[in-house]
Structure formats: C-alpha cells, structure tokens
Design a protein around this motif. Structure first.
Motif, PDB file in Angstrom:
ATOM      1  N   PRO A  77       0.894  -1.023   0.074  1.00 22.83           N
ATOM      2  CA  PRO A  77      -0.078  -0.166  -0.093  1.00 22.83           C
ATOM      3  C   PRO A  77       0.759   1.175  -0.015  1.00 22.83           C
ATOM      4  N   THR A  78       0.259   2.169  -0.436  1.00 23.47           N
ATOM      5  CA  THR A  78       0.982   3.746  -0.601  1.00 23.47           C
ATOM      6  C   THR A  78       1.314   4.079   0.951  1.00 23.47           C
ATOM      7  N   THR A  79       2.051   5.106   0.846  1.00 21.90           N
ATOM      8  CA  THR A  79       2.425   5.479   2.405  1.00 21.90           C
ATOM      9  C   THR A  79       2.349   7.108   2.656  1.00 21.90           C
ATOM     10  N   LYS A  80       1.143   7.430   2.234  1.00 23.49           N
ATOM     11  CA  LYS A  80       0.751   8.837   2.734  1.00 23.49           C
ATOM     12  C   LYS A  80       0.480   9.117   3.980  1.00 23.49           C
ATOM     13  N   VAL A  81       1.223   9.883   4.908  1.00 24.81           N
ATOM     14  CA  VAL A  81       0.876  10.265   6.172  1.00 24.81           C
ATOM     15  C   VAL A  81      -0.142  11.192   6.353  1.00 24.81           C
ATOM     16  N   THR A  82      -1.182  10.864   7.371  1.00 25.32           N
ATOM     17  CA  THR A  82      -1.920  12.201   7.541  1.00 25.32           C
ATOM     18  C   THR A  82      -1.297  12.737   8.883  1.00 25.32           C
ATOM     19  N   LEU A  83      -1.367  14.006   8.621  1.00 29.99           N
ATOM     20  CA  LEU A  83      -0.753  15.177   9.540  1.00 29.99           C
ATOM     21  C   LEU A  83      -1.911  15.753  10.310  1.00 29.99           C
ATOM     22  N   ALA A  84      -1.570  16.401  11.642  1.00 28.43           N
ATOM     23  CA  ALA A  84      -2.816  17.012  12.357  1.00 28.43           C
ATOM     24  C   ALA A  84      -3.552  18.322  11.628  1.00 28.43           C
ATOM     25  N   LEU A  85      -2.193  18.875  10.961  1.00 29.28           N
ATOM     26  CA  LEU A  85      -2.816  20.064  10.244  1.00 29.28           C
ATOM     27  C   LEU A  85      -2.382  19.907   8.622  1.00 29.28           C
ATOM     28  N   LYS A  86      -3.240  19.489   8.236  1.00 26.67           N
ATOM     29  CA  LYS A  86      -2.970  19.191   6.587  1.00 26.67           C
ATOM     30  C   LYS A  86      -2.440  19.944   5.957  1.00 26.67           C
ATOM     31  N   ALA A  87      -2.915  21.357   5.723  1.00 31.16           N
ATOM     32  CA  ALA A  87      -2.266  22.309   5.037  1.00 31.16           C
ATOM     33  C   ALA A  87      -0.968  22.993   5.522  1.00 31.16           C
ATOM     34  N   THR A  88      -1.121  23.381   6.617  1.00 36.27           N
ATOM     35  CA  THR A  88       0.204  23.926   7.259  1.00 36.27           C
ATOM     36  C   THR A  88       0.411  23.550   8.635  1.00 36.27           C
ATOM     37  N   THR A  89       1.551  23.524   9.132  1.00 35.35           N
ATOM     38  CA  THR A  89       1.874  23.186  10.643  1.00 35.35           C
ATOM     39  C   THR A  89       2.500  24.650  11.098  1.00 35.35           C
ATOM     40  N   LYS A  90       2.666  24.592  12.598  1.00 24.72           N
ATOM     41  CA  LYS A  90       3.336  25.839  13.058  1.00 24.72           C
ATOM     42  C   LYS A  90       4.549  25.482  13.602  1.00 24.72           C
ATOM     43  N   VAL A  91       5.743  26.440  13.712  1.00 24.96           N
ATOM     44  CA  VAL A  91       6.929  26.297  14.332  1.00 24.96           C
ATOM     45  C   VAL A  91       6.658  26.293  16.085  1.00 24.96           C
ATOM     46  N   ASN A  92       7.502  25.025  16.126  1.00 30.25           N
ATOM     47  CA  ASN A  92       7.617  24.611  17.570  1.00 30.25           C
ATOM     48  C   ASN A  92       6.432  23.890  18.114  1.00 30.25           C
ATOM     49  N   LEU A  93       5.488  23.756  17.497  1.00 24.81           N
ATOM     50  CA  LEU A  93       4.166  22.872  17.848  1.00 24.81           C
ATOM     51  C   LEU A  93       4.626  21.340  17.414  1.00 24.81           C
ATOM     52  N   PRO A  94       4.233  20.286  18.176  1.00 21.73           N
ATOM     53  CA  PRO A  94       4.247  19.113  17.768  1.00 21.73           C
ATOM     54  C   PRO A  94       3.254  18.700  16.624  1.00 21.73           C
TER      55      PRO A  94
END
Length: 229
Positions: A77-94
C-alpha cells in the motif's frame, strides 16, 4: 541446427518415445525484468530432464526461485501520512502523524509450478515493521527521536490527533523549529517491510531482503503570529 539436435541427433525425434519419463525445460525471462543483464544470460536452448531429476543449469526453477518471483509481485500500500494540520503546521508545535487503521497488515503472494514430475510452490510474505519519518530539514525533530514509528497491533501507525492533545508528545510525529518561508519542507515517509518465504522443503520462514515503500509530502511551516500591547 534444431533438426540435428532434436530430431536426428541427441534426442531422437524430440524424445516422443520418452514423453512420460521427463519434460522439456526452456529459458524464460521475467517480462518485467527482461532488460536486466542477468536476464540476457538466460538463453539456454531447450533441454530434456527426467522426472524427479534436478535440471543441470544455474537458476533452474526451485522453491526459492519461486519465492523471489513472488517477491517482485507483492503490491504494497501507498504511504501517505495523515498530519494533524493538513495544509500547514506551526513552528515549535508538535505535529502528529499517523496512517490509517488496519492499512498495514501482512501481504502474501504464492508462486507455484505443477507439471509432470514437478510440483513445487513458495509463499512470500511481507510484514510491516516500522514507519520512518525523514524531516526534510535539519531544523526539526522527530517523535520518537529515531524517526521510526512502530506498527500497532491493529495495523495502524501512530495515533490520530484529537482536540486537547496540543501540548502532548505524539507517539509518531515531528516538530519543525523554523518556518519554511515561501516554500515547503519535503517530509519523507518510508514503511519498511520484513519479507520472508516458506515453501516446498522449506517450512520455516526464511529471510529475503527487506522491502521499502516511500512517499514524499510537501509541508508548509508557518511562524505563530503574536501581538504585543
């Protein structure tokens, strides 16, 4: 040349009088790999082998050869990871990362050859071991520190982010320490699969080279804007 060899020479009328005592063997190239140098060496003319005898050539079909053939037929299967913030994430935030539940389970392919006097088979099995996150920048850290997220018992990887977990350390994730500016960072997610085979005369799992499946994702990282009054 063929008449001299197969009709009037060594084999006498194509061995028709011995048709129940053996089989003709012929070189066959894997259609998906025929351009490889090793495949070009597979050019031996047809030859006769008595029932139960071992063909006197290198790379004659054996259970291990069938296992290796099955190895190249496994579809992972493909390996596309789901991220908590799909479009962007923030500096220093997990940023939590996970893959779908039950998506990564064992995959098996069986190859078999059953002709007169020869009945062999091999099953090659791929078992997911871990997901490795590559940050795409030295200004980031992964969770765990090795970047290797183990596969859960249900076939999932990591844990989905939920409201209220912003201050917690994710079991699988990444923290970016600087902004990506006007560009993005390339997050690489690679699942490593442990591959073994069993088959005729080989009941215990035997190791084959591990397999990997990688997917690259662009991640935008923004600074958290604050206002001082």
């Amino acid at each position: 040349m063929f008449r001299n060899e197969y009709k009037d020479g060594k084999y006498k009328n194509y061995n028709l009088d011995e048709k129940d005592e053996g089989n003709w063997w012929v070189a066959v190239r894997d259609e998906d790999r025929w351009t490889e140098p090793e495949a070009q060496l597979c050019d031996k003319q047809p030859f006769w082998v008595g029932n139960g005898a071992t063909p006197p050539v290198q790379n004659a079909v054996t259970p291990q050869v069938l296992a290796e053939l099955a190895y190249y037929r496994i579809q992972l299967p493909t390996t596309k990871v789901t991220l908590a913030l799909k479009a962007t994430t923030k500096v220093n935030l997990p940023t939590w990362a996970w893959l779908d539940k039950a998506r990564f389970k064992e995959v098996a392919v069986t190859a078999a050859l059953n002709v007169a006097g020869l009945n062999i088979q091999a099953t090659t099995t791929a078992k997911p071991v871990y997901l490795k996150l590559e940050r795409g920048t030295p200004d980031a850290e992964t969770f765990p520190a090795s970047g290797e997220c183990t596969i859960n018992d249900d076939g999932s990887i990591g844990e989905p982010y939920a409201k209220g977990k912003a201050d917690q350390t994710p079991p699988c994730g990444i923290r970016y320490l600087r902004s990506s500016g006007n560009g993005t960072f390339k997050l690489q997610a690679t699942v490593t699969w442990e591959i073994t085979w069993t088959g005729t005369g080989n009941p215990n799992p035997t190791q084959l080279p591990n397999g990997t499946f990688r997917n690259d994702q662009n991640v935008t990282v923004q600074e958290i804007q604050s206002v001082n009054r």
